[in-house]
Design an enzyme around this catalytic site. Sequence first.
Site, PDB file in Angstrom:
ATOM      1  CE1 TYR A   5      -3.171   2.905   0.328  1.00  0.00           C
ATOM      2  CE2 TYR A   5      -3.689   2.180   2.561  1.00  0.00           C
ATOM      3  CZ  TYR A   5      -3.909   3.031   1.497  1.00  0.00           C
ATOM      4  OH  TYR A   5      -4.871   4.008   1.588  1.00  0.00           O
ATOM      5  CE  LYS A  15      -6.063   1.387  -0.779  1.00  0.00           C
ATOM      6  NZ  LYS A  15      -6.633   1.373   0.592  1.00  0.00           N
TER       7      LYS A  15
END
Length: 305
Positions: free
Chosen positions: A144, A172
Site C-alpha cells: 500500500y 494498492k
Amino acid sequence: MAAPTRTTDAPFGRMLTAMVTPFTADGAVDYDAVRRLAAYLVDEQRNDGLIVSGTTGESPTTSDEEKERILAAVLETVGDRATVVAGVGTNDTHHSVELAKAAARTGAHGLLVVTPYYSKPPQEGLYRHFITVADSTDLPVMLYDIPGRSGVPIQTTTLIRLAQHERIVAVKDAKGDLFAGGQVMTATDLVYYSGDDVLNLPWLSVGAAGFVSVVGHVVGAHLARMIELYRNGDVAEALAVHRQVAPVVEGIMMSAGGAIMAKAALGMVGMPVGPVRLPLVAETEKQNAELRACLVAGGVKLTDV
C-alpha cells in the site's frame, strides 16, 4: 477457508472495498454489523474482495484482538465468495509480522501492508520491512503506497526490487503517479489497484486490474460495472459511469475523509455502522448536508429521508 478462485492478473479480485469497522454507540466493535456490512458489500455492491482493518477500517484504533475477531467475522460471512484481505501494516516491523501471522492463522486470503508511517524510513528500510512481513506467512501480499499518510513514497526502483519476492504480487496505489505505476507494471509482474477513487478510471487506462475503493461502500456495483465495461472495450460507457459517480467521490473523499464520510453515507442508505473512534470525529451538519446532496447527485438512493 479457501480463497475464491484467483487469477494472476487480478490476484485479489477486481472490485474491493476498504471496509469500515462498525462500532456500537459506546465505541465497541459491533460484530453483528460487521457481518451485515460484509454481506451487503459482496451481495448488493458486487465486491469480489474486501479489505478489513485498513485505514478506512480505523486500524490504528482497533486492538489486535479486535482485528482478529473482525477478520474471522468477515471470513465466516463472505469468505467463500470474496477474497478477504487483512490489513496488517504498522510502523513497527515486528508488530506487522505478528499481525500477519495472526491473520494467516485466522484464515485471511491475503495481506495488505502499508508503508511504515511517521518514521519516514529510507528506501532500504522500506524494502526490508516489506520483505520481512512477506517472509512471515505464505499469503500473497499487496503493498500500500500512500505517501500522503505515510510521508514516504515507495520509489519505482524499490518496487521493482520488491517484485522479485514470490509473495509480493500487487500494489494498492494512492500515490497518484500513473506514469511511475506504468513503469513498474512494464518492468515487473506486479498487479496494480487504484487506491484513490478520484483516479479509478485513469488507473484502468494504464493497466490496473481494479480498485480498492472507499466509495464502493455505496456505489460498488457501479464501479464493478465500470471495470467490466472498460475491460470489454466500451470506454465511452465506462466514462459515463465514472462521471455518474463523481459527485459521490466528491462527497465522501473531499471533505472530512474516508472513514468518517463513508460511515455517514452508509447510514443514509440504510446500513448504519455507528460512530468513529477518536481521534476521528463525526461529520459536521454542514458536511452531512453536502454529503447528502452529493449522494443524490450521484443517483444513490437514500433511505433515511
